[in-house]
Design a protein around this motif. Structure first.
Motif, PDB file in Angstrom:
ATOM      1  N   PRO A  55       0.786  -1.354  -0.089  1.00 34.96           N
ATOM      2  CA  PRO A  55       0.042  -0.038  -0.381  1.00 34.96           C
ATOM      3  C   PRO A  55       0.993   1.164  -0.032  1.00 34.96           C
ATOM      4  O   PRO A  55       1.900   1.168   0.373  1.00 34.96           O
ATOM      5  N   ARG A  56       0.424   2.298  -0.498  1.00 33.10           N
ATOM      6  CA  ARG A  56       1.102   3.624  -0.603  1.00 33.10           C
ATOM      7  C   ARG A  56       0.480   4.734   0.265  1.00 33.10           C
ATOM      8  O   ARG A  56      -0.678   5.118   0.112  1.00 33.10           O
ATOM      9  N   TYR A  57       1.340   5.295   1.269  1.00 29.76           N
ATOM     10  CA  TYR A  57       1.010   6.347   2.105  1.00 29.76           C
ATOM     11  C   TYR A  57       2.084   7.504   1.886  1.00 29.76           C
ATOM     12  O   TYR A  57       3.211   7.213   2.078  1.00 29.76           O
ATOM     13  N   SER A  58       1.282   8.720   1.634  1.00 29.79           N
ATOM     14  CA  SER A  58       2.117   9.952   1.973  1.00 29.79           C
ATOM     15  C   SER A  58       2.195  10.374   3.086  1.00 29.79           C
ATOM     16  O   SER A  58       1.119  10.465   3.690  1.00 29.79           O
ATOM     17  N   GLN A  59       3.277  10.734   3.752  1.00 31.70           N
ATOM     18  CA  GLN A  59       3.354  11.551   4.933  1.00 31.70           C
ATOM     19  C   GLN A  59       3.034  13.038   4.713  1.00 31.70           C
ATOM     20  O   GLN A  59       2.516  13.549   5.753  1.00 31.70           O
ATOM     21  N   THR A  79      -4.971   5.727   9.835  1.00 33.58           N
ATOM     22  CA  THR A  79      -3.818   4.599  10.402  1.00 33.58           C
ATOM     23  C   THR A  79      -2.236   5.275  10.402  1.00 33.58           C
ATOM     24  O   THR A  79      -1.653   4.766  11.308  1.00 33.58           O
ATOM     25  N   VAL A  80      -2.171   6.118   9.439  1.00 28.45           N
ATOM     26  CA  VAL A  80      -0.740   6.801   9.613  1.00 28.45           C
ATOM     27  C   VAL A  80      -0.632   7.716  11.003  1.00 28.45           C
ATOM     28  O   VAL A  80       0.434   7.635  11.647  1.00 28.45           O
ATOM     29  N   ASP A  81      -1.570   8.423  11.384  1.00 29.64           N
ATOM     30  CA  ASP A  81      -1.775   9.467  12.379  1.00 29.64           C
ATOM     31  C   ASP A  81      -1.454   8.390  13.798  1.00 29.64           C
ATOM     32  O   ASP A  81      -0.699   8.703  14.640  1.00 29.64           O
ATOM     33  N   HIS A  82      -2.390   7.113  13.743  1.00 33.56           N
ATOM     34  CA  HIS A  82      -2.112   6.170  14.805  1.00 33.56           C
ATOM     35  C   HIS A  82      -0.611   5.909  14.943  1.00 33.56           C
ATOM     36  O   HIS A  82      -0.050   5.718  16.085  1.00 33.56           O
ATOM     37  N   ALA A  83      -0.009   5.447  13.781  1.00 30.89           N
ATOM     38  CA  ALA A  83       1.407   4.957  13.669  1.00 30.89           C
ATOM     39  C   ALA A  83       2.129   5.886  14.325  1.00 30.89           C
ATOM     40  O   ALA A  83       3.233   5.736  15.063  1.00 30.89           O
ATOM     41  N   ALA A  84       2.128   7.075  13.978  1.00 26.12           N
ATOM     42  CA  ALA A  84       3.039   8.463  14.622  1.00 26.12           C
ATOM     43  C   ALA A  84       2.810   8.205  16.023  1.00 26.12           C
ATOM     44  O   ALA A  84       3.791   8.560  16.767  1.00 26.12           O
ATOM     45  N   ARG A  85       1.657   8.513  16.480  1.00 26.16           N
ATOM     46  CA  ARG A  85       1.365   8.442  17.800  1.00 26.16           C
ATOM     47  C   ARG A  85       2.084   7.366  18.680  1.00 26.16           C
ATOM     48  O   ARG A  85       2.523   7.473  19.804  1.00 26.16           O
ATOM     49  N   PRO A  91       7.770   8.082   1.159  1.00 22.26           N
ATOM     50  CA  PRO A  91       6.377   8.518   1.755  1.00 22.26           C
ATOM     51  C   PRO A  91       6.482  10.039   1.737  1.00 22.26           C
ATOM     52  O   PRO A  91       5.604  10.946   1.953  1.00 22.26           O
ATOM     53  N   ALA A  92       7.784  10.714   1.147  1.00 24.31           N
ATOM     54  CA  ALA A  92       8.114  12.268   1.002  1.00 24.31           C
ATOM     55  C   ALA A  92       7.538  12.451  -0.348  1.00 24.31           C
ATOM     56  O   ALA A  92       8.246  12.906  -1.192  1.00 24.31           O
ATOM     57  N   SER A  93       6.247  12.248  -0.491  1.00 17.59           N
ATOM     58  CA  SER A  93       5.274  12.427  -1.631  1.00 17.59           C
ATOM     59  C   SER A  93       4.235  13.452  -1.485  1.00 17.59           C
ATOM     60  O   SER A  93       3.652  13.146  -0.429  1.00 17.59           O
ATOM     61  N   PRO A  94       3.763  13.940  -2.559  1.00 18.02           N
ATOM     62  CA  PRO A  94       2.983  14.842  -2.419  1.00 18.02           C
ATOM     63  C   PRO A  94       1.455  14.410  -2.340  1.00 18.02           C
ATOM     64  O   PRO A  94       0.394  14.665  -1.678  1.00 18.02           O
ATOM     65  N   SER A  95       1.201  12.957  -2.682  1.00 20.42           N
ATOM     66  CA  SER A  95      -0.129  12.498  -2.443  1.00 20.42           C
ATOM     67  C   SER A  95       0.018  10.761  -2.193  1.00 20.42           C
ATOM     68  O   SER A  95       1.391  10.374  -2.786  1.00 20.42           O
ATOM     69  N   ASP A  96      -0.816  10.138  -2.129  1.00 22.13           N
ATOM     70  CA  ASP A  96      -0.613   8.544  -1.970  1.00 22.13           C
ATOM     71  C   ASP A  96      -0.309   8.021  -3.279  1.00 22.13           C
ATOM     72  O   ASP A  96       0.595   7.159  -3.432  1.00 22.13           O
ATOM     73  N   ASP A  97      -1.132   8.625  -4.355  1.00 21.42           N
ATOM     74  CA  ASP A  97      -0.968   8.188  -5.705  1.00 21.42           C
ATOM     75  C   ASP A  97       0.724   8.264  -6.480  1.00 21.42           C
ATOM     76  O   ASP A  97       1.107   7.631  -6.938  1.00 21.42           O
TER      77      ASP A  97
END
Length: 445
Positions: free
Chosen positions: A237-241, A291-297, A385-391
Motif C-alpha cells: 500500500p502507498r501512504y504519503s507523509q 492509520t498513519v496518524d495512529h502509527a505516528a502516535r 512517503p515524502a511524496s505529495p499524495s498517496d498516488d
C-alpha cells in the motif's frame, strides 16, 4: 521537510534516569569519525532470544509461558517518576538478564529491538551492559522505556548516558572513538517488566535481540551485481507523509516528519494487519489515512521528540497479531533482493542531497522509505512517503545512486561539510509463518 537525522545529529535535549535511587552516567562527547572510503567490508551480526532460548538467561520474578517471557511473582515494587509527565507511580517488577554474549568481532555500534505486548497498566525497560575488548564493562545503559500505548507511561529513550569509551545516542550504543582501538566485544541485555501492583495483566515479551556492527567510514561502496529479484514488485500500500502536514504537531512536528511510521504502516498493511476503527477513533475524521496518524502516535519517543526511534517502529509493527520485526543492517542491495524474492518488503534509512537521488526532488539528513521491488534492469522501486499524495508514492530510483546513499556512512553536505549516513540500516517485518530468506554467510537477521 523534517525527517530523522542520523545518529551524529540525532540527540536533542537531555534527561536524567528517572528510576528513583539511580543516577545517570556522565554524558560523553560525540563519536569521532573519519573520512575514509571502502568497499563492502562491514561486519554485522544479529543475536536474539525467544522461545526455548529464554532458559539461557537469568530470571528474577519473570516466567516463561507459551506466549513468551512474562511476570511471574514480582520481586518487589519500585517508584518511577515519569520525566515527561512529572507523575510518580509504584510498579511491581521482575527482570530477565541474557547470558554474556560474544559479538564475534570488535563492534562499534549496537541497536537492540524487541517484540512485546503491554496491556493497559504494564510496560517494560530494555537495558544493555557491554564488555569492551579490554575486558572493562560499561554501565548498565537504558536503551528504552516502552509501552505499546501511551496511557500509563510516556514511551521514551534516555539521553545523557555514557562513559569515556561509549555513549547512547537515542536508540544506538556507539563507541565514541573507534580509532582508539577499544571496541565492544560482548554484551548482556536486561529486561525489566512492570505492572500495576493492583492489576493482574503483565507484559509479554516474545523476543529481544540486538544488531551489533562495525561499518567503516566510507563515502562510497562497491556496487552489488544483482539479478536476484529483477522484475519483481510487491503490492505494498502507498501512504504519503506529506498529506499529514500540520496534523498532530505534538508527535514530532506533525505529518511532514513522519517518514518512519508512514513507511512502517505501509508494510504492516501489506501483511494484512492494520489498526482497528477503535484504535483510530481519536483521529480527526476529516483526515485521510488515519492509520498513519495512529502509527505516528504509537511510535513517538518523548525524549527524542519525534517518531524516528528505530526500535520503537519495529516494536509497533510487532504489536499486530502474528508479525515479528527487528532493526538490523544489511550488506548490499543483493541482500534486499533476497527479501523481495521472498515476498518481504524492506524499510531502509538513507540521507542525501537533492542531486544525489534522481527523481526524489528533495534532500534530507535522514529519511526512511520502503523498497518494494526492482525493475527488469535492476533499479530500485520504492514507496517513498515524502511524496505529495498517496498516488505519487511509488518511485523508481537508480540502483547505483540508491545503494550509495543507503550504505555509506559519510557524505558531503550542501555547505561542503561532512555528514553521516546510516550504513545500511533497515527494518525487517514479516509474519512469523514466513521464513527469513537464507543467504550464505549472512548472520545479520
Amino acid at each position: 521537510m523534517a525527517m530523522r537525522p542520523l545518529r551524529a545529529a540525532a540527540v536533542a535535549g537531555v534527561t536524567a534516569l528517572a528510576i528513583l535511587g539511580t543516577t545517570s552516567p556522565a554524558g560523553a562527547a560525540k563519536p569521532a569519525t573519519g573520512t575514509t572510503t571502502s568497499a563492502h567490508d562491514e561486519q554485522i551480526t544479529w543475536q536474539g532470544w525467544s522461545g526455548a532460548a529464554w532458559s539461557a538467561g537469568a530470571a528474577a520474578g519473570t516466567a516463561v509461558t507459551a506466549a513468551g517471557l512474562t511476570l511471574g511473582t514480582p520481586i518487589g515494587t519500585v517508584q518511577y517518576k515519569d520525566p515527561h509527565r512529572s507523575v510518580r507511580r509504584s510498579w511491581a517488577y521482575g527482570t530477565w538478564t541474557s547470558p554474556l554474549t560474544e559479538v564475534g568481532f570488535g563492534a562499534t555500534e549496537l541497536v537492540a529491538s524487541w517484540n512485546a505486548d503491554t496491556p493497559a497498566g504494564t510496560w517494560l525497560q530494555v537495558e544493555l551492559q557491554g564488555t569492551y575488548t579490554t575486558g572493562v564493562r560499561t554501565p548498565w545503559y537504558v536503551m528504552s522505556r516502552w509501552a505499546s500505548g501511551d496511557a500509563d507511561m510516556t514511551r521514551t529513550s534516555v539521553d545523557r548516558q555514557g562513559d569515556r569509551t561509549s555513549s547512547i545516542w537515542t536508540d544506538t550504543f556507539a563507541i565514541n572513538n573507534p580509532g582508539a582501538g577499544v571496541l565492544l566485544r560482548a554484551y548482556q541485555l536486561r529486561l525489566t517488566l512492570y505492572r500495576d501492583p493492583a492489576g493482574t495483566a503483565s507484559p509479554v515479551v516474545r523476543s529481544v535481540g540486538a544488531m551489533s556492527s562495525t561499518v567503516p567510514d566510507r563515502f562510497t561502496v562497491a556496487p552489488s551485481p544483482g539479478h536476484i529479484a529483477w522484475g519483481t514488485e510487491l503490492a505494498v500500500p502507498r501512504y504519503s507523509q506529506n498529506i499529514h502536514a500540520g496534523q498532530y504537531p505534538q508527535y514530532g512536528g506533525g505529518g511532514e516528519a513522519w517518514c518512519s511510521p508512514t513507511s512502517m504502516e505501509m508494510v504492516v498493511e501489506y501483511w494484512g494487519r492494520r489498526p482497528s476503527p477503535a484504535d483510530t477513533s481519536w483521529v480527526d475524521p476529516s483526515y485521510a489515512d488515519p492509520t498513519v496518524d495512529h502509527a505516528a502516535r504509537m511510535t513517538y519517543d518523548a525524549q527524542y521528540g519525534g517518531t524516528g526511534n528505530w526500535p520503537f517502529n519495529t516494536a509497533y509493527a510487532a504489536t499486530f497479531p502474528g508479525l515479528e520485526a527487528k532493526v538490523t543492517r544489511l550488506h548490499s542491495l543483493d541482500e534486499i533482493e533476497h527479501f523481495i524474492a521472498a515476498g518481504i518488503p524492506v524499510v531502509t534509512s538513507q540521507s542525501f542531497l537533492a542531486g544525489e537521488l534522481d527523481g526524489a526532488g528533495y534532500g534530507t539528513a535522514g529519511h526512511l522509505m520502503v523498497v518494494i521491488g526492482f525493475t527488469a534492469t535492476g533499479d530500485v522501486i520504492a514507496n517513498d512517503p515524502a511524496s505529495p499524495s498517496d498516488d505519487a508514492v511509488r518511485h523508481i530510483y537508480r540502483r547505483d545512486q540508491f545503494e550509495q546513499i543507503w550504505l555509506r556512512t559519510k557524505r558531503t553536505t550542501a555547505n561542503g561539510g561532512t555528514g553521516t549516513g546510516s550504513g545500511g540500516i533497515v527494518y525487517l517485518i514479516k509474519p512469523t509463518t514466513v521464513a527469513w530468506p537464507s543467504v550464505a554467510g549472512s548472520t545479520n537477521w
